[in-house]
Design an enzyme around this catalytic site. Structure first.
Site, PDB file in Angstrom:
ATOM      1  N   THR A 168       0.808  -1.230   0.000  1.00  0.00           N
ATOM      2  CA  THR A 168       0.000   0.000   0.000  1.00  0.00           C
ATOM      3  C   THR A 168       0.832   1.267   0.000  1.00  0.00           C
ATOM      4  O   THR A 168       0.466   2.257  -0.650  1.00  0.00           O
ATOM      5  CB  THR A 168      -0.923   0.001   1.246  1.00  0.00           C
TER       6      THR A 168
ATOM      7  N   SER B 179       1.263  -7.598  -1.360  1.00  0.00           N
ATOM      8  CA  SER B 179       1.935  -8.678  -0.632  1.00  0.00           C
ATOM      9  C   SER B 179       1.070  -9.919  -0.453  1.00  0.00           C
ATOM     10  O   SER B 179       1.553 -10.946   0.013  1.00  0.00           O
ATOM     11  CB  SER B 179       2.462  -8.194   0.719  1.00  0.00           C
TER      12      SER B 179
ATOM     13  N   CYS C 152      -4.534 -18.127  20.779  1.00  0.00           N
ATOM     14  CA  CYS C 152      -4.557 -16.855  21.515  1.00  0.00           C
ATOM     15  C   CYS C 152      -3.481 -15.913  20.981  1.00  0.00           C
ATOM     16  O   CYS C 152      -2.441 -16.356  20.499  1.00  0.00           O
ATOM     17  CB  CYS C 152      -4.293 -17.084  23.005  1.00  0.00           C
TER      18      CYS C 152
HETATM   19  N1  ASP Z   1      -2.934  -5.737   0.297  1.00  0.00           N
HETATM   20  C1  ASP Z   1      -1.900  -4.819   0.712  1.00  0.00           C
HETATM   21  C2  ASP Z   1      -0.583  -5.577   0.703  1.00  0.00           C
HETATM   22  O1  ASP Z   1      -0.366  -6.387   1.564  1.00  0.00           O
HETATM   23  C3  ASP Z   1      -2.180  -4.288   2.064  1.00  0.00           C
HETATM   24  C4  ASP Z   1      -1.167  -3.315   2.594  1.00  0.00           C
HETATM   25  O2  ASP Z   1      -0.114  -3.101   2.066  1.00  0.00           O
HETATM   26  O3  ASP Z   1      -1.451  -2.696   3.646  1.00  0.00           O
HETATM   27  O4  ASP Z   1       0.207  -5.389  -0.180  1.00  0.00           O
END
Ligand code: ASP
Length: 361
Positions: free
Chosen positions: A33, A79, A294
């Site tokens: 992101t 990712s 947990c």
């Molecule tokens: N789907 C994105 C990723 O893992 C989520 C993120 O980067 O916060 O690349």
């Protein structure tokens, strides 16, 4: 392009510093992101966007920011598409540039960041410089975002502090990579390290908690151990689970399983079919590691009859390892060409700070 075909990368070195005293950080952008752009299908990776955004951040040319080089992967990935071959690429890129930089920042999506940070902790040997994973919940280009602070803080930490291990910076904390887990899909403090204190706290000042940082006095030569996809899986037990499905799951080609058990490492021990299925799988050479469902604490499988039954059937207590560390550790061990007995033995040991060996009691 196949993820096996990495190779085309772009880089940039920022300017404006006197070369002599400036620290140098290598920023490896795998995607995620932080450097994504909005599209009609949601956020997606965008080649060159990180370089463009960082080029427009005037504060990056001021102390205590380091000089930096960006290594951008092609393709950049969300990712959710992470693979062990990309972990190998990240390790290789760090080792190839090791002597030229004071530290490394790996930009990565949050979804599988804890898996990658754990994997790299097992793979990299003899690394005596900071390797800091970070990412963001909102991209650099958004008006409100956590990307800028996470990026800058990770770069400052990587350049100026002695943190010679694989770690993960998010929000106010730097955590040990192989102790980290994603705990929120929306909050800016998206990660936690439930069973190990932070390596550093970030506020108006940056405080590194030296006593929590790994110190290897007799570090082996710099290098990398391999990791490959393996025939392993995770299975979460739950009341009402089908024993037939569980037995089917344990069949070939499965070689190792992370069994997500209740609390201290307990399971449905009154169900003879369940414990018998585990015993049989263990006798046939399957590696079975028990981890708690947990968030805090771990498995001893010693407190309740419903836990000792699992130990007797052959489940190895994973103690306080995260699920991410457990799966990557098992995959890593299956990649080392060692025997099943050695794999079982090493699962009980603390290899890189992923596990507290002493009993909680
Ligand atoms: N789907 C994105 C990723 O893992 C989520 C993120 O980067 O916060 O690349």
């Amino acid at each position: 392009m196949s993820l096996l075909q990495f190779g085309c990368k772009k880089f940039k070195i920022n300017v404006g510093f006197s070369e002599s005293f400036v620290k140098k950080v290598c920023v490896i952008n795998t995607g995620g992101t932080l450097s994504m752009k909005a599209s009609e299908n949601g956020y997606r990776p965008s080649a060159g966007y990180l370089t463009e955004q960082m080029g427009a951040m005037d504060e990056l040319a001021q102390a205590p920011m380091p000089q930096f080089e960006i290594v951008e992967y092609d393709p950049l990935i969300d990712s959710s598409n992470m693979t062990p071959s990309v972990w190998g690429q990240i390790a290789t890129d760090i080792l190839d540039r090791y002597s030229s930089f004071d530290g490394f920042v790996v930009l990565h999506g949050t979804d599988t960041m804890a898996f990658s940070a754990s994997a790299l902790a097992f793979m990299l040997v003899g690394v005596n410089k900071p390797v800091i994973f970070t990412g963001a919940q909102l991209p650099l280009g958004q008006i409100r975002n956590d990307a800028r602070e996470n990026l800058k803080t990770a770069m400052v930490l990587a350049a100026n502090y002695s943190i010679p291990e694989v770690s993960l910076l998010f929000g106010d904390h730097l955590f040990r990579g192989c102790r980290s887990t994603k705990v929120s899909a929306t909050r800016f403090d998206a990660f936690d390290s439930p069973n190990y204190p932070p390596l550093a706290s970030v506020g108006t000042t940056i405080e590194v908690h030296d006593e929590t940082v790994l110190r290897c006095n007799n570090a082996p030569d710099l290098g990398m151990l391999p990791i490959h996809p393996a025939e392993i899986a995770a299975f979460r037990i739950f009341p009402g689970m089908s024993i037939d499905i569980f037995k089917h799951f344990l069949k070939n080609p499965l070689k190792g399983i992370v069994l997500e058990t209740y609390g201290d490492g307990n399971g449905p021990s009154d169900d003879a079919e369940f414990t018998e299925a585990i015993r049989e799988a263990n006798q046939k050479g399957m590696v079975i590691l028990g981890c708690t469902q947990c968030l805090h604490g771990g498995t001893t499988q010693e407190s309740y009859a419903s836990g000792t039954a699992l130990t007797r059937a052959g489940v190895i207590p994973g103690r306080d390892m995260t699920i991410e560390a457990s799966l990557t550790k098992m995959m890593f061990l299956f990649s080392q060409g060692i025997s099943v007995d050695e794999i079982k033995e090493k699962l009980r040991q603390d290899l890189v700070g992923e596990l507290t060996v002493t009993s909680r009691r």
